[in-house]
Design a protein around this motif. Structure first.
Motif, PDB file in Angstrom:
ATOM      1  N   LEU A  60       0.824  -1.207   0.000  1.00  0.00           N
ATOM      2  CA  LEU A  60       0.000   0.000   0.000  1.00  0.00           C
ATOM      3  C   LEU A  60       0.859   1.257   0.000  1.00  0.00           C
ATOM      4  O   LEU A  60       0.542   2.234  -0.686  1.00  0.00           O
ATOM      5  CB  LEU A  60      -0.970  -0.032   1.178  1.00  0.00           C
ATOM      6  CG  LEU A  60      -1.983  -1.193   1.151  1.00  0.00           C
ATOM      7  CD1 LEU A  60      -2.839  -1.184   2.404  1.00  0.00           C
ATOM      8  CD2 LEU A  60      -2.830  -1.178  -0.098  1.00  0.00           C
ATOM      9  N   GLU A  61       1.972   1.234   0.728  1.00  0.00           N
ATOM     10  CA  GLU A  61       2.894   2.375   0.710  1.00  0.00           C
ATOM     11  C   GLU A  61       3.522   2.536  -0.672  1.00  0.00           C
ATOM     12  O   GLU A  61       3.663   3.655  -1.174  1.00  0.00           O
ATOM     13  CB  GLU A  61       3.977   2.208   1.778  1.00  0.00           C
ATOM     14  CG  GLU A  61       4.984   3.339   1.797  1.00  0.00           C
ATOM     15  CD  GLU A  61       4.373   4.718   2.012  1.00  0.00           C
ATOM     16  OE1 GLU A  61       4.939   5.703   1.481  1.00  0.00           O
ATOM     17  OE2 GLU A  61       3.330   4.833   2.689  1.00  0.00           O
ATOM     18  N   PHE A  62       3.885   1.439  -1.301  1.00  0.00           N
ATOM     19  CA  PHE A  62       4.426   1.447  -2.659  1.00  0.00           C
ATOM     20  C   PHE A  62       3.411   2.088  -3.617  1.00  0.00           C
ATOM     21  O   PHE A  62       3.754   2.944  -4.435  1.00  0.00           O
ATOM     22  CB  PHE A  62       4.757   0.019  -3.076  1.00  0.00           C
ATOM     23  CG  PHE A  62       5.423  -0.155  -4.403  1.00  0.00           C
ATOM     24  CD1 PHE A  62       6.552   0.559  -4.757  1.00  0.00           C
ATOM     25  CD2 PHE A  62       4.942  -1.092  -5.305  1.00  0.00           C
ATOM     26  CE1 PHE A  62       7.190   0.371  -5.980  1.00  0.00           C
ATOM     27  CE2 PHE A  62       5.567  -1.295  -6.527  1.00  0.00           C
ATOM     28  CZ  PHE A  62       6.680  -0.556  -6.868  1.00  0.00           C
ATOM     29  N   GLY A  63       2.141   1.705  -3.494  1.00  0.00           N
ATOM     30  CA  GLY A  63       1.084   2.289  -4.318  1.00  0.00           C
ATOM     31  C   GLY A  63       0.944   3.781  -4.110  1.00  0.00           C
ATOM     32  O   GLY A  63       0.784   4.542  -5.077  1.00  0.00           O
ATOM     33  N   ARG A  64       1.017   4.237  -2.857  1.00  0.00           N
ATOM     34  CA  ARG A  64       0.943   5.672  -2.569  1.00  0.00           C
ATOM     35  C   ARG A  64       2.091   6.419  -3.258  1.00  0.00           C
ATOM     36  O   ARG A  64       1.899   7.488  -3.829  1.00  0.00           O
ATOM     37  CB  ARG A  64       1.008   5.927  -1.061  1.00  0.00           C
ATOM     38  CG  ARG A  64      -0.248   5.593  -0.319  1.00  0.00           C
ATOM     39  CD  ARG A  64      -0.102   6.041   1.151  1.00  0.00           C
ATOM     40  NE  ARG A  64      -0.958   5.265   1.992  1.00  0.00           N
ATOM     41  CZ  ARG A  64      -0.597   4.177   2.694  1.00  0.00           C
ATOM     42  NH1 ARG A  64       0.640   3.739   2.662  1.00  0.00           N
ATOM     43  NH2 ARG A  64      -1.462   3.542   3.437  1.00  0.00           N
ATOM     44  N   GLN A  65       3.276   5.851  -3.184  1.00  0.00           N
ATOM     45  CA  GLN A  65       4.432   6.492  -3.804  1.00  0.00           C
ATOM     46  C   GLN A  65       4.286   6.575  -5.320  1.00  0.00           C
ATOM     47  O   GLN A  65       4.677   7.579  -5.928  1.00  0.00           O
ATOM     48  CB  GLN A  65       5.714   5.739  -3.440  1.00  0.00           C
ATOM     49  CG  GLN A  65       6.088   5.884  -1.985  1.00  0.00           C
ATOM     50  CD  GLN A  65       7.317   5.085  -1.614  1.00  0.00           C
ATOM     51  OE1 GLN A  65       7.924   4.421  -2.448  1.00  0.00           O
ATOM     52  NE2 GLN A  65       7.690   5.144  -0.346  1.00  0.00           N
ATOM     53  N   ILE A  66       3.708   5.549  -5.925  1.00  0.00           N
ATOM     54  CA  ILE A  66       3.474   5.569  -7.374  1.00  0.00           C
ATOM     55  C   ILE A  66       2.471   6.655  -7.736  1.00  0.00           C
ATOM     56  O   ILE A  66       2.695   7.453  -8.648  1.00  0.00           O
ATOM     57  CB  ILE A  66       3.005   4.185  -7.871  1.00  0.00           C
ATOM     58  CG1 ILE A  66       4.154   3.172  -7.741  1.00  0.00           C
ATOM     59  CG2 ILE A  66       2.491   4.260  -9.308  1.00  0.00           C
ATOM     60  CD1 ILE A  66       3.735   1.735  -7.904  1.00  0.00           C
ATOM     61  N   VAL A  67       1.359   6.716  -7.009  1.00  0.00           N
ATOM     62  CA  VAL A  67       0.332   7.731  -7.266  1.00  0.00           C
ATOM     63  C   VAL A  67       0.916   9.136  -7.079  1.00  0.00           C
ATOM     64  O   VAL A  67       0.622  10.050  -7.855  1.00  0.00           O
ATOM     65  CB  VAL A  67      -0.901   7.518  -6.356  1.00  0.00           C
ATOM     66  CG1 VAL A  67      -1.846   8.702  -6.416  1.00  0.00           C
ATOM     67  CG2 VAL A  67      -1.621   6.233  -6.750  1.00  0.00           C
ATOM     68  N   ASP A  68       1.774   9.300  -6.078  1.00  0.00           N
ATOM     69  CA  ASP A  68       2.385  10.604  -5.803  1.00  0.00           C
ATOM     70  C   ASP A  68       3.507  10.960  -6.781  1.00  0.00           C
ATOM     71  O   ASP A  68       4.053  12.051  -6.729  1.00  0.00           O
ATOM     72  CB  ASP A  68       2.949  10.640  -4.379  1.00  0.00           C
ATOM     73  CG  ASP A  68       1.850  10.657  -3.320  1.00  0.00           C
ATOM     74  OD1 ASP A  68       0.678  10.960  -3.662  1.00  0.00           O
ATOM     75  OD2 ASP A  68       2.155  10.359  -2.144  1.00  0.00           O
ATOM     76  N   GLY A  69       3.871  10.025  -7.666  1.00  0.00           N
ATOM     77  CA  GLY A  69       4.921  10.281  -8.641  1.00  0.00           C
ATOM     78  C   GLY A  69       6.326  10.147  -8.083  1.00  0.00           C
ATOM     79  O   GLY A  69       7.294  10.592  -8.707  1.00  0.00           O
ATOM     80  N   LYS A  70       6.464   9.520  -6.922  1.00  0.00           N
ATOM     81  CA  LYS A  70       7.786   9.357  -6.305  1.00  0.00           C
ATOM     82  C   LYS A  70       8.516   8.114  -6.803  1.00  0.00           C
ATOM     83  O   LYS A  70       9.722   8.004  -6.643  1.00  0.00           O
ATOM     84  CB  LYS A  70       7.653   9.291  -4.791  1.00  0.00           C
ATOM     85  CG  LYS A  70       7.155  10.599  -4.196  1.00  0.00           C
ATOM     86  CD  LYS A  70       6.997  10.493  -2.710  1.00  0.00           C
ATOM     87  CE  LYS A  70       6.482  11.804  -2.131  1.00  0.00           C
ATOM     88  NZ  LYS A  70       6.239  11.685  -0.695  1.00  0.00           N
ATOM     89  N   VAL A  71       7.770   7.176  -7.377  1.00  0.00           N
ATOM     90  CA  VAL A  71       8.353   5.962  -7.941  1.00  0.00           C
ATOM     91  C   VAL A  71       7.971   5.916  -9.411  1.00  0.00           C
ATOM     92  O   VAL A  71       6.808   6.093  -9.762  1.00  0.00           O
ATOM     93  CB  VAL A  71       7.824   4.692  -7.223  1.00  0.00           C
ATOM     94  CG1 VAL A  71       8.337   3.439  -7.894  1.00  0.00           C
ATOM     95  CG2 VAL A  71       8.198   4.709  -5.757  1.00  0.00           C
TER      96      VAL A  71
END
Length: 78
Positions: A60-71
């Motif tokens: 879920l943290e990985f998904g948040r980072q993707i949505v935020d454009g950090k990954v």
């Protein structure tokens, strides 16, 4: 703990699975725009975790980072 959350207009769903080699739980998250069944994006990494609970949390943290454009997506060269 829930396996899915809504975050900034997307549904993030942990799709972790248990592996034998290397032993552990995988890191995979499915990202879908809220209210849609199409547009599913499957994102994964090679990380593994000792427990399902930790893997779900990291997914879920990985998904948040993707949505935020950090990954950002990286394509493997063939």
């Amino acid at each position: 703990m829930t396996d899915s959350i809504e975050y900034r207009g997307y549904v993030l769903e942990a799709a972790t699975r248990q592996r034998e080699k290397p032993a552990g739980w995988t890191l995979e998250v499915h990202i879908t725009p809220v209210g849609r069944r199409t547009g599913l994006r499957r994102c994964r990494a090679s990380n593994t975790y000792r427990s399902q609970e930790v893997a779900v949390e990291r997914c879920l943290e990985f998904g948040r980072q993707i949505v935020d454009g950090k990954v950002h997506r990286t394509d493997k060269k063939k």
